[in-house]
Scaffold this active site. Structure first.
Site, mmCIF file in Angstrom:
data_model
loop_
_atom_site.group_PDB
_atom_site.id
_atom_site.type_symbol
_atom_site.label_atom_id
_atom_site.label_comp_id
_atom_site.label_asym_id
_atom_site.label_seq_id
_atom_site.Cartn_x
_atom_site.Cartn_y
_atom_site.Cartn_z
ATOM 1 N N TRP A 210 76.274 18.931 -20.537
ATOM 2 C CA TRP A 210 75.088 19.387 -21.260
ATOM 3 C C TRP A 210 75.387 19.328 -22.756
ATOM 4 O O TRP A 210 76.503 18.930 -23.136
ATOM 5 C CB TRP A 210 74.714 20.805 -20.810
ATOM 6 C CG TRP A 210 73.228 20.984 -20.852
ATOM 7 C CD1 TRP A 210 72.492 21.578 -21.839
ATOM 8 C CD2 TRP A 210 72.288 20.540 -19.868
ATOM 9 N NE1 TRP A 210 71.158 21.528 -21.533
ATOM 10 C CE2 TRP A 210 71.000 20.890 -20.336
ATOM 11 C CE3 TRP A 210 72.394 19.851 -18.646
ATOM 12 C CZ2 TRP A 210 69.831 20.582 -19.617
ATOM 13 C CZ3 TRP A 210 71.244 19.558 -17.929
ATOM 14 C CH2 TRP A 210 69.986 19.927 -18.417
ATOM 15 N N TRP A 212 76.037 21.654 -24.603
ATOM 16 C CA TRP A 212 77.029 22.672 -24.950
ATOM 17 C C TRP A 212 78.170 22.729 -23.944
ATOM 18 O O TRP A 212 78.970 23.667 -23.963
ATOM 19 C CB TRP A 212 76.393 24.065 -25.040
ATOM 20 C CG TRP A 212 75.312 24.260 -24.010
ATOM 21 C CD1 TRP A 212 73.973 24.279 -24.237
ATOM 22 C CD2 TRP A 212 75.467 24.426 -22.575
ATOM 23 N NE1 TRP A 212 73.284 24.423 -23.052
ATOM 24 C CE2 TRP A 212 74.179 24.522 -22.027
ATOM 25 C CE3 TRP A 212 76.565 24.479 -21.730
ATOM 26 C CZ2 TRP A 212 73.947 24.691 -20.656
ATOM 27 C CZ3 TRP A 212 76.344 24.642 -20.358
ATOM 28 C CH2 TRP A 212 75.046 24.752 -19.844
ATOM 29 N N GLU A 474 61.595 23.441 -19.152
ATOM 30 C CA GLU A 474 61.136 22.391 -20.077
ATOM 31 C C GLU A 474 60.596 21.135 -19.415
ATOM 32 O O GLU A 474 60.385 20.129 -20.098
ATOM 33 C CB GLU A 474 62.258 22.033 -21.082
ATOM 34 C CG GLU A 474 62.597 23.207 -21.975
ATOM 35 C CD GLU A 474 63.663 22.929 -23.040
ATOM 36 O OE1 GLU A 474 64.249 21.843 -23.043
ATOM 37 O OE2 GLU A 474 63.896 23.825 -23.895
ATOM 38 N N GLU A 571 63.132 30.596 -26.265
ATOM 39 C CA GLU A 571 64.323 29.846 -26.701
ATOM 40 C C GLU A 571 64.203 29.504 -28.172
ATOM 41 O O GLU A 571 63.163 28.996 -28.601
ATOM 42 C CB GLU A 571 64.472 28.518 -25.935
ATOM 43 C CG GLU A 571 65.183 28.602 -24.618
ATOM 44 C CD GLU A 571 65.563 27.212 -24.088
ATOM 45 O OE1 GLU A 571 65.789 26.297 -24.899
ATOM 46 O OE2 GLU A 571 65.630 27.066 -22.862
#
Ligand code: NAG
Ligand code: NAG
Ligand code: NAG
Ligand code: NAG
Ligand code: NAG
Ligand code: NAG
Length: 898
Positions: A210, A212, A474, A571
């Site tokens: 991902w 992160w 999302e 977010e």
């Protein structure tokens, strides 16, 4: 499965025995085991053998566990998180691994009418054989599996083999098989160094990498057990509560799920000892009716204490005892906890605003959700311990959070996570595990998702902490704003797949299984407006509806005008680097350079390292030490300063927007920044480093999520101070504004507002002053030489401050007259804690205390130092000493990096 509270449990259990003797014909056996006395269980956890596809590797492996942890434990590999090992160890997830176990089975078990092999979690694609016979296959890590194995078992040396196929290989094969049309995205961006087609496999979506986190698509087992019985077996149960508004009373609903070998009649008792409420039920359990619902009404003259989110009241939970006995004397006793609370998601018209509200009402009270987003705490889930979870969740509570969103690219968390949230009052926004992608809808994919959803809802619905289910992360926005370059003509096909998966399947199941909480199809979404528009709204980010995600890395984060005045910010965030002590566990001194290949490798977000410095440079002088190590440390520090200040600015904008509508926008009722925790040691949006160390942002969150606070900002040269209150009652406050010169610790001047009443649960403008006028009246001040602080006080007792002291810079610190503060510190032991006493002579800002690898927590950090002397306590998590702390103490303030 459910934690047992032993002391109260024992007392109540005695009550249960007394009552049940009176209620039922047979005397109880006294066995506390929810499977029942006549279900024999044999754990198959422990030492297994693991081998790779060609047999070149053969090693002992722990179940629960996964391939990577087994290889590391046996010293075949180093720490997979070390330096570039995520790339070097890619071969592990490209290989196919087999777990095998040889075990004996007692005669009594084999004699039973039904013998079942239970897999608590299989990660992910496997074929399972017992004594050479295939008993089943698996394709979904979010499910448990059960296989009947009666007749296949020998007394000795049964061979159980779980033959995994590489998740990466499987995903790629599934993509190829889906030849009719593409289901994007094919692969993650190269900067993420990940694997492709993760949307084709029901596995943690972030396990293929991902922005992160690393790519570690591991293989493994979570828990294996043999169960044998002659009559019935209680597989699982739920215990939830609902308010019956027509009768004005609470109902407890218990659902029991049985595996039935022989039709049985039963007598069941439910008991809430603390409320002195119990009821007995007679049930017939037939092989084709394995789900039974029991409804226990709490009489309206029995008063129950409600469960409240953190900061709004107690988190009361009540013990619930269940006892079942059947004609054939199969008995179970179990205890769990239930809590009483209601939750509504309110989407209704707002005067003077287009669109609809979007907020949560808990127990009839509108609640502003304050918190963050949760990701898996480790790439290898077997390494996430209850201590890790408690530390992280306690950190959330200590930062005044009341909510976390369990994000859809990770995992449905383990039971302990939700039990801790119940206990701590953390509301959970629970996504289903789909994120940032389109998904296939072949029959077998839909089937496995359906089973996943049923199992997860049943496993989790008893937890009062969960307040909303949400279909995906999302994916509505991905279609609506065309992330994947889909030609207009082909779009209807993808919208149809979207509706098939999240609406027709997931939503239908959730609404059938759980009538006690709202369901959202996506996040961000326009909620009911998205539904009206066919579930994919034209603009899912519309601030007039639902929730929004908003990121902007290069625009000046001090300019609050750029933030969407949304109904609910689920977010938003900025990256930063973790501390040197955290990074040094996975790097070596040669890596400690912001431009090193290690720094580039760890950064999984395109241009992330540059963006951090560009944003920081808008307001701060970037580090320029000629000492390479100091330069590196200072750079890590400045990214944390930037992140903390940016997220504070944005959160405060949301907090103060809760009660007003400006140009049709506002009534913001949630601020969940991205992201709470880390999966490894690297740059990310987290406020807590891997290992639990707080970044500066987390210390800032304590203040910006404080129950009552003053929020200051400037609009057209006017300093405006809002009061923001999460209290349930109104308070009379004055605002005090104090002007300081950077070069002195003596206030230049002070202004106090008239008292005014701040209503509970509201935000309001309490004071405004023209900055030029304030500075002129103060005398020797200008925007460069001075800064302001502000706070709320009780007018009757001006020594009584409520909430933290806020501060506002009147210009960027890079243009202001900061003086080197020369902070001196001393350390003393103070019981189990340590006290750091700081001395300085001028104002110091973003003062950061770091004690390296001494794990623990400062009571405050990253603060504005406005006094000659200040004491800050440190709570270590491991034994340490004054000597060690003095040696490792490293203090940085903004003026120290250049
Ligand atoms: C067996 O598999 C391992 C790991 O994939 C590989 O490194 C090794 O070369 C293979 N050995 C043979 C003999 O094919
Ligand atoms: C793993 O199994 C799959 C399916 O049988 C096969 O196509 C693949 O070549 C195997 N991989 C390795 C490394 O042996
Ligand atoms: C509630 O009312 C019932 C009957 O109406 C009575 O038997 C019981 O004692 C009452 N309980 C309490 C706690 O007052
Ligand atoms: C501040 O100035 C901007 C730009 O001139 C203007 O659009 C805005 O309405 C002003 N705000 C207030 C509250 O006066
Ligand atoms: C607020 O406090 C001030 C000072 O104690 C007092 O004069 C005033 O009446 C209070 N206002 C309200 C609305 O309670
Ligand atoms: C670092 O920057 C500051 C501020 O611009 C300057 O005064 C100082 O001389 C610089 N130091 C070095 C070593 O370049």
């Amino acid at each position: 499965m459910i934690p047992v509270q032993s002391k109260v449990g024992l007392f109540a259990f005695i009550c249960l025995l007394l009552i049940s003797v009176a209620l039922c014909r047979h005397s109880p056996t006294g066995t506390v085991d929810y499977q029942g006395t006549e279900v024999e269980t044999q754990s198959l956890n422990g030492k297994w053998i693991l081998r790779n596809n060609n047999g070149s590797l053969n090693l002992p492996a722990e179940v629960p566990g996964c391939v990577h942890t087994a290889l590391q434990k046996q010293n075949f590999i180093q720490d997979p998180y070390y330096r570039f090992n995520d790339l070097d160890y890619r071969w592990i997830s490209l290989d196919n691994w087999t777990y095998s176990l040889t075990f004996n089975v007692p005669h009594s078990t084999r004699r039973m009418k039904r013998v079942v092999l239970l897999f608590d979690g299989v990660d992910t694609v496997s074929t399972i054989t017992l004594n050479g016979v295939t008993i089943g296959t698996t394709d979904n890590m979010f499910r448990s599996y059960e296989f009947e194995v009666g007749g296949l078992l020998n007394a000795k040396d049964n061979l159980l083999e779980v033959g995994f196929m590489s998740a990466v290989t499987y995903a790629s094969q599934r993509d190829q098989a889906h030849s009719e049309y593409k289901v994007p995205p094919a692969c993650p961006p190269p900067v993420q160094k990940g694997e492709c087609h993760v949307n084709f496999i029901r596995k943690a979506q972030c396990s293929f990498s991902w922005d992160w986190g690393p790519s570690f698509p591991t293989q493994g087992l979570r828990g294996v057990e043999l169960q044998a019985f002659n009559f019935i077996r209680l597989q699982s149960f739920t215990a939830s509560t609902a308010w019956d508004s027509s009768l004005s009373c609470w109902n407890v609903e218990v659902e029991l799920f049985f595996d039935v070998a022989v039709a049985t009649d039963g007598c069941f008792t439910l008991l809430l000892p603390e409320l002195k409420v119990f009821q007995k039920f007679q049930l017939s359990i037939k092989p084709d009716q394995t789900r039974k619902s029991l409804h226990l009404q709490i009489p309206s003259n029995v008063s129950v204490d409600l469960w409240w989110p953190n900061g709004h009241g107690e988190q009361t939970q009540y013990l619930l005892f269940m006892e079942g006995r059947t004609e054939s004397r199969v008995t179970f006793h179990t205890e769990t906890q239930v809590a009483f609370r209601t939750v509504e998601l309110v989407q209704e018209p707002i005067p003077s605003s287009p669109g609809l509200s979007f907020y949560f009402r808990v127990n009839g009270r509108p609640i502003f959700l304050k918190g963050s987003n949760w990701i898996p705490a480790h790439a290898f889930l077997d390494l996430v311990t209850p201590d890790t979870l408690r530390n992280l969740l306690q950190s959330a509570v200590d930062a005044n959070m009341n909510a976390l969103r369990v994000w859809g690219g990770g995992v449905y968390e383990q039971d302990t996570f939700y039990s801790l949230c119940d206990e701590l009052g953390i509301m959970v926004w629970q996504d289903f595990m789909f994120a940032c992608a389109l998904y296939p809808t072949e029959q077998d994919f839909i089937e496995t998702v359906r089973e996943e959803v049923v199992q997860q809802v049943r496993r989790l619905k008893s937890h009062p902490s969960i307040i909303v289910w949400s279909g995906n992360n999302e994916n509505e926005a991905a279609i609506a704003t065309d992330w994947f370059g889909i030609p207009v003509a082909e779009r209807p096909r993808y919208v149809k797949d979207y509706v098939t998966l999240y609406v027709e399947n997931i939503r239908t199941i959730v609404q059938k299984e759980d009538k006690t909480r709202p369901f959202l199809v996506s996040s961000p979404t326009n909620g009911v407006e998205s539904e009206k528009e066919g579930f994919v709204a034209r603009n899912p980010y519309d601030p007039h509806y639902g929730d929004t995600h908003f990121y902007s890395y290069l625009n000046d984060c001090w300019d609050w005008r750029q933030f969407p005045r949304t109904r609910f910010a689920s977010e938003y965030g900025f990256q930063s680097w973790p501390s040197l002590s955290t990074l040094s566990t996975v790097s070596k001194p040669g890596d400690w350079n912001y431009l090193s290949s290690f720094s580039a490798h760890r950064q999984h977000h395109e241009l992330g390292n540059t963006q951090m410095l560009l944003q920081a440079a808008l307001h701060y002088i970037l580090p320029n030490s000629t000492d390479a190590l100091k330069h590196y440390r200072d750079t890590l520090y400045i990214t944390q300063v930037m992140q903390a200040q940016c997220v504070k600015m944005q959160t405060e904008f949301y907090s103060r927007s809760r009660s007003e509508i400006i140009d049709g926008e506002g009534h913001t009722m949630g601020a969940l920044y991205w992201q709470l925790n880390d999966i490894w040691q690297g740059p990310s949006w987290s406020s807590i480093e891997f290992g639990g160390k707080w970044k500066m942002l987390h210390h800032f969150a304590v203040d910006f999520f404080s129950p009552v606070q003053a929020v200051g900002f400037e609009e057209n040269d006017t300093l405006k101070i809002y009061g923001v209150s999460d209290l349930s009652t109104d308070f009379n406050f004055t605002v005090t504004v104090t002007v300081y010169e950077w070069s002195s610790l003596t206030p230049v001047c002070t202004e106090v507002s008239d008292p005014c009443v701040l209503k509970g649960g509201e935000a309001m403008l309490m004071m405004q002053v023209s900055v030029p006028t304030l500075l002129r009246d103060c005398g020797r001040c200008d925007r460069h030489s001075c800064l302001v602080t502000y706070d709320l006080k009780d007018p009757a007792n001006p020594n009584n401050q409520h909430g933290p002291t806020g501060h506002l810079f009147l210009t960027s610190p890079k243009e202001a007259g900061l003086q080197p503060p020369n902070i001196k510190a001393s350390v003393e032991r103070d019981g189990d804690m340590f006290a750091f006493t700081l001395h300085c002579e001028v104002v110091a800002v973003f003062v950061w205390l770091d004690v390296g690898d001494v794990a623990g927590r400062f009571e405050s950090n990253g603060f504005l130092l406005l006094s000659l002397k200040r004491t800050v306590r440190f709570f270590p998590w491991r034994p340490t000493s004054v000597e060690e702390l003095s040696k490792k103490l490293y203090i940085t303030s903004l003026r120290d990096v250049y």
